[in-house]
Motif scaffolding. Structure first.
Motif, PDB file in Angstrom:
ATOM      1  N   GLY A  28       0.820  -1.211   0.000  1.00 13.06           N
ATOM      2  CA  GLY A  28       0.000   0.000   0.000  1.00 13.06           C
ATOM      3  C   GLY A  28       0.849   1.255   0.000  1.00 13.06           C
ATOM      4  O   GLY A  28       0.559   2.238  -0.715  1.00 13.06           O
ATOM      5  N   LEU A  29       1.913   1.255   0.785  1.00 14.88           N
ATOM      6  CA  LEU A  29       2.823   2.406   0.812  1.00 14.88           C
ATOM      7  C   LEU A  29       3.523   2.583  -0.538  1.00 14.88           C
ATOM      8  O   LEU A  29       3.749   3.711  -0.991  1.00 14.88           O
ATOM      9  N   ALA A  30       3.857   1.453  -1.182  1.00 15.05           N
ATOM     10  CA  ALA A  30       4.475   1.529  -2.512  1.00 15.05           C
ATOM     11  C   ALA A  30       3.506   2.131  -3.523  1.00 15.05           C
ATOM     12  O   ALA A  30       3.897   2.943  -4.377  1.00 15.05           O
ATOM     13  N   MET A  31       2.227   1.759  -3.411  1.00 15.89           N
ATOM     14  CA  MET A  31       1.227   2.312  -4.329  1.00 15.89           C
ATOM     15  C   MET A  31       1.057   3.808  -4.101  1.00 15.89           C
ATOM     16  O   MET A  31       0.924   4.579  -5.053  1.00 15.89           O
ATOM     17  N   ARG A  32       1.103   4.247  -2.842  1.00 16.84           N
ATOM     18  CA  ARG A  32       1.004   5.671  -2.548  1.00 16.84           C
ATOM     19  C   ARG A  32       2.232   6.410  -3.081  1.00 16.84           C
ATOM     20  O   ARG A  32       2.130   7.534  -3.581  1.00 16.84           O
ATOM     21  N   ALA A  33       3.385   5.775  -2.985  1.00 14.16           N
ATOM     22  CA  ALA A  33       4.614   6.404  -3.483  1.00 14.16           C
ATOM     23  C   ALA A  33       4.541   6.592  -4.990  1.00 14.16           C
ATOM     24  O   ALA A  33       4.922   7.650  -5.520  1.00 14.16           O
ATOM     25  N   VAL A  34       4.069   5.577  -5.693  1.00 15.42           N
ATOM     26  CA  VAL A  34       3.932   5.676  -7.149  1.00 15.42           C
ATOM     27  C   VAL A  34       2.930   6.762  -7.508  1.00 15.42           C
ATOM     28  O   VAL A  34       3.122   7.515  -8.468  1.00 15.42           O
ATOM     29  N   ALA A  35       1.837   6.845  -6.727  1.00 14.45           N
ATOM     30  CA  ALA A  35       0.816   7.860  -6.990  1.00 14.45           C
ATOM     31  C   ALA A  35       1.371   9.266  -6.793  1.00 14.45           C
ATOM     32  O   ALA A  35       1.056  10.183  -7.559  1.00 14.45           O
ATOM     33  N   CYS A  36       2.219   9.444  -5.758  1.00 15.19           N
ATOM     34  CA  CYS A  36       2.763  10.778  -5.449  1.00 15.19           C
ATOM     35  C   CYS A  36       3.855  11.189  -6.427  1.00 15.19           C
ATOM     36  O   CYS A  36       3.865  12.316  -6.926  1.00 15.19           O
ATOM     37  N   ASN A  37       4.786  10.272  -6.696  1.00 14.75           N
ATOM     38  CA  ASN A  37       5.918  10.605  -7.564  1.00 14.75           C
ATOM     39  C   ASN A  37       6.444   9.338  -8.236  1.00 14.75           C
ATOM     40  O   ASN A  37       7.306   8.648  -7.688  1.00 14.75           O
TER      41      ASN A  37
END
Length: 289
Positions: free
Chosen positions: A168-177
């Motif tokens: 989930g954190l990886a998906m948020r990271a991809v979404a942000c940058n």
């Protein structure tokens, strides 16, 4: 008292529809945030969820408690398969090309659903016996309570997933940058596969919850999916809180316009709202400028 009863009845009906739209809108947002595209296959994940539950109950003879999670798992697996063989081999990374690919995949999936389950309308039983419950002069079906409860549970689990798990954190990271995420070694393919699976599960959940109070057919998800898309636009495309606010807001607008004006306006409201938002506030209620 009758006026209050009517208001409460419309409010509960709008809240029920809004919860379904919110689930579909969340699915749109998950894929958009990780892949930067509008995933039009989302509308057919709704249909597929209902169809898989129908087969689990009537072909496999499973109880509802086992059939529902199995249906969600099957939709998630189909979603992963579509991403793996339908989108990932695309030689172009142009979002417009990928959006057209999702349109094609949607048509293919809808055709497969019609071939497997046919075009006749079917009915699904509610999750629990449908004995109406009286509430302050209004009547509530147990299925309505299940829709609200499971939608809240899904939103809670989604929050835990994005803030408490490495994927989930990886998906948020991809979404942000996306660029920075790639630099630190986050596998984009794994994130995209997970986002498609999650979108499929959310769409499937909307399907298994709403079809017991409507009818089930190979194209039932089209109108619901378009309303979910309108809800995502209303809240701010890509915003998870916006998807929830947009879904609930759209459901309430539909219910009150149908109750106090005319039921003929029920299906028009979503698209009027979509046009107004695109014209007056393209970023949506909670979207970024």
């Amino acid at each position: 008292m009758n006026n209050f009863s009517d208001f409460l009845q419309f409010f509960l009906g709008g809240l029920t529809s809004g919860a379904i739209y919110a689930l579909i809108a969340l699915g749109f947002c998950v894929v958009h945030n990780t892949m930067g595209i509008v995933n039009f296959v989302q509308v057919d994940f709704v249909t597929l969820g209902g169809m898989c539950l129908f087969s689990a109950l009537f072909s496999l003879g499973l109880p509802m408690a086992a059939g529902l999670p199995l249906a969600l798992l099957l939709v998630a697996l189909v979603a992963m398969l579509l991403e793996r063989i339908g989108l990932r081999p695309a030689r172009s990374s142009d979002p417009l090309v990928l959006i057209f690919l999702t349109v094609g995949l949607s048509i293919i999936l809808r055709g497969a659903i019609s071939l497997i389950w046919g075009k006749n309308r079917m009915a699904l039983p509610p999750l629990t016996p449908d004995r109406p419950i009286a509430l302050l002069g209004a009547t509530v079906l147990p299925q309505t309570l299940w829709i609200l409860l499971l939608t809240l549970l899904a939103i809670g689990l989604l929050s835990l997933f994005f803030y408490r798990t490495s994927l989930g954190l990886a998906m948020r990271a991809v979404a942000c940058n996306p660029t920075a995420a790639a630099v630190v070694g986050i596998a984009a393919g794994r994130v995209r596969l997970a986002s498609y699976a999650l979108a499929g599960a959310l769409g499937g959940l909307a399907g298994v919850l709403v079809t017991p109070i409507t009818t089930l057919s190979y194209d039932v998800g089209v109108l619901l999916g378009l309303k979910g898309f309108a809800a995502a636009i209303l809240g701010g495309f890509g915003s998870f809180p916006g998807a929830i606010v947009g879904g609930v807001g759209l459901g309430l607008l539909e219910a009150f316009s149908a109750g106090y004006l005319s039921s003929a306006y029920k299906d028009v409201v979503a698209f009027v709202v979509l046009l107004l938002v695109l014209a007056l506030r393209p970023q949506g209620l909670l979207g970024r400028h």
